[in-house]
Design a protein around this motif. Structure first.
Motif, PDB file in Angstrom:
ATOM      1  N   GLN A 259       0.828  -1.204   0.000  1.00 41.52           N
ATOM      2  CA  GLN A 259       0.000   0.000   0.000  1.00 41.52           C
ATOM      3  C   GLN A 259       0.864   1.257   0.000  1.00 41.52           C
ATOM      4  OE1 GLN A 259      -3.305   0.585  -0.068  1.00 41.52           O
ATOM      5  NE2 GLN A 259      -3.856  -1.557  -0.301  1.00 41.52           N
ATOM      6  N   VAL A 260       1.917   1.248   0.821  1.00 43.48           N
ATOM      7  CA  VAL A 260       2.752   2.448   0.942  1.00 43.48           C
ATOM      8  C   VAL A 260       3.536   2.716  -0.337  1.00 43.48           C
ATOM      9  CG1 VAL A 260       4.765   3.404   2.132  1.00 43.48           C
ATOM     10  CG2 VAL A 260       2.938   2.316   3.444  1.00 43.48           C
TER      11      VAL A 260
ATOM     12  N   THR B 295      -5.906   6.633   3.274  1.00 41.26           N
ATOM     13  CA  THR B 295      -5.975   5.265   3.792  1.00 41.26           C
ATOM     14  C   THR B 295      -4.590   4.752   4.158  1.00 41.26           C
ATOM     15  OG1 THR B 295      -7.931   4.819   2.446  1.00 41.26           O
ATOM     16  CG2 THR B 295      -6.693   2.918   3.241  1.00 41.26           C
ATOM     17  N   VAL B 296      -3.608   5.051   3.308  1.00 43.31           N
ATOM     18  CA  VAL B 296      -2.237   4.598   3.568  1.00 43.31           C
ATOM     19  C   VAL B 296      -1.695   5.218   4.849  1.00 43.31           C
ATOM     20  CG1 VAL B 296       0.125   4.666   2.705  1.00 43.31           C
ATOM     21  CG2 VAL B 296      -1.759   4.145   1.147  1.00 43.31           C
TER      22      VAL B 296
ATOM     23  N   THR C 181      -3.664   2.028   7.461  1.00 48.83           N
ATOM     24  CA  THR C 181      -2.845   0.869   7.115  1.00 48.83           C
ATOM     25  C   THR C 181      -1.828   0.606   8.222  1.00 48.83           C
ATOM     26  OG1 THR C 181      -3.065   1.441   4.781  1.00 48.83           O
ATOM     27  CG2 THR C 181      -1.358  -0.132   5.350  1.00 48.83           C
ATOM     28  N   SER C 182      -1.634  -0.674   8.555  1.00 46.00           N
ATOM     29  CA  SER C 182      -0.720  -1.018   9.652  1.00 46.00           C
ATOM     30  C   SER C 182       0.013  -2.311   9.334  1.00 46.00           C
ATOM     31  CB  SER C 182      -1.493  -1.170  10.965  1.00 46.00           C
ATOM     32  OG  SER C 182      -0.662  -1.672  11.990  1.00 46.00           O
TER      33      SER C 182
ATOM     34  N   SER D 141       7.419 -10.903   6.438  1.00 42.64           N
ATOM     35  CA  SER D 141       8.495 -10.375   5.596  1.00 42.64           C
ATOM     36  C   SER D 141       8.459  -8.854   5.501  1.00 42.64           C
ATOM     37  CB  SER D 141       8.413 -10.984   4.193  1.00 42.64           C
ATOM     38  OG  SER D 141       7.169 -10.664   3.574  1.00 42.64           O
ATOM     39  N   GLY D 142       7.269  -8.275   5.546  1.00 47.64           N
ATOM     40  CA  GLY D 142       7.169  -6.823   5.473  1.00 47.64           C
ATOM     41  C   GLY D 142       7.801  -6.160   6.677  1.00 47.64           C
ATOM     42  N   ARG D 143       7.533  -6.711   7.865  1.00 46.50           N
ATOM     43  CA  ARG D 143       8.119  -6.145   9.076  1.00 46.50           C
ATOM     44  C   ARG D 143       9.638  -6.301   9.064  1.00 46.50           C
ATOM     45  NH1 ARG D 143       3.036  -7.728  11.021  1.00 46.50           N
ATOM     46  NH2 ARG D 143       3.589  -9.939  11.132  1.00 46.50           N
TER      47      ARG D 143
END
Length: 363
Positions: free
Chosen positions: A147-148, A158-159, A163-164, A172-174
């Motif tokens: 999203q970002v 929204t982003v 979004t969190s 993997s995102g973290r």
């Protein structure tokens, strides 16, 4: 990952386009309906969507001519080139392939089909759900980094607020974000910014988080500045009150000036009207003089016409008299002719008598 080259064919409003990315920030700009949003959608689609996704219907070319096709070349953290190609369509019309290269010129096949999306998911490390199974994406994935990094321009709120990372189906995102922040923390400039920020926090708060009230505390300094500003404000308000009378006087003078200005404007208007009336009067006088001249001329012409009429009448009368005199002359000529004839006759008779007398005497 860094974008290197984008090639798009038959994708929404774009018949064919090729774009090479430079180092650093790249900006797409141009008038509306040029295809900027379509290019952004092409990047989202080739990285995040399976070639047979139901989303492909929105990518169909406005001009027809075949299935939408997107090809994106990028490099990983090790400098290796990857080229992902997707043709979007249902059934056998859709297909995907992933190629790799060391130099960015010669590419070799790596994987194809569904394996392309699985490998991209691992390479990107954006917290995307795996293919199939619980939590798998049915359309465009909505992980935090997806999203970002690839949000639509009307989805910024929204982003930023909705979004969190906690909603990501994969860790993997973290991990990717943690690595990025760790690398950023090693940047000298960023470290200086963090050190300055931490120094300000240490000056402002105690280790327990309470505001410091001792000398050197930003809150004390700000309090002193506020007091000084309040004092300056009081002085300015006093000066403002002192200038109130002057302002009233100035306002009165301005009103008088405006009133005199209005009077002057009215005087100018009256003067203009008077000048106009004078000019009109002069024009009327000139016109009257011209009229008198024309009337005198008209009277002279009228008198001349009367004289001409009288002369004509006299001419006619003289003509009548001339005709009458002509008759008399003709009658006199006729009478004279008769007299001459009588004279000749009488003379002849006289001559005859004389001759007779002479003859008689001779006898």
């Amino acid at each position: 990952m860094k974008l290197v080259k984008l090639s798009v064919k038959r994708f929404q409003c774009i018949e064919a386009a090729e774009l090479e990315f430079g180092p650093g920030l790249n900006v797409l700009y141009g008038p509306n309906d040029l295809g900027k949003s379509s290019l952004a959608w092409a990047i989202r689609a080739v990285l995040l969507l399976q070639h047979g996704s139901s989303e492909h219907a929105k990518f169909v070319s406005w001009y027809g001519g075949g299935e939408p096709r997107v090809e994106l070349t990028l490099t990983d953290d090790e400098g290796r080139y990857w080229r992902v190609s997707k043709t979007f369509g249902a059934g056998t019309a859709g297909r995907s392939s992933l190629e790799t290269s060391k130099d960015g010129r010669t590419f070799n096949a790596d994987v194809s089909g569904r394996q392309v999306d699985e490998k991209l998911r691992k390479m990107l490390g954006w917290g995307l759900a795996g293919l199939g199974g619980q939590g798998a994406a049915k359309g465009l994935p909505d992980s935090f980094l997806a999203q970002v990094l690839l949000a639509e321009q009307d989805n910024v709120r929204t982003v930023l607020f909705d979004t969190s990372l906690t909603d990501d189906p994969d860790e993997s995102g973290r991990l990717r974000l943690t690595q990025a922040l760790g690398a950023l923390a090693q940047d000298p400039l960023f470290k200086d910014v963090l050190d300055d920020a931490q120094g300000f926090v240490d000056r402002a708060f105690t280790p327990t988080g309470r505001k410091k009230r001792s000398a050197g505390s930003p809150f004390v300094e700000l309090g002193d500045q506020i007091k000084e500003l309040r004092h300056e404000r009081a002085e300015l308000e006093a000066k403002l009150r002192e200038t109130g009378v002057a302002e009233d006087r100035i306002r009165e003078l301005i009103e008088r000036r405006d009133a005199m200005g209005r009077e002057l404007d009215r005087g100018r208007i009256d003067l203009t009207d008077a000048r106009h009336r004078l000019e009109v009067s002069r024009q009327h006088a000139a016109l009257r003089a011209q009229l008198e001249t024309h009337l005198a001329t008209l009277r002279s012409v009228t008198a001349l016409e009367v004289r001409i009429v009288d002369a004509g009448r006299e001419r006619d009368e003289l003509g009548t008299e001339v005709e009458a005199g002509g008759e008399i002359v003709r009658d006199a000529a006729a009478a004279l002719q008769q007299c001459e004839q009588q004279r000749d006759t009488t003379a002849a008779q006289l001559d005859a008598l004389v001759h007779a007398d002479v003859v008689g005497e001779q006898e």
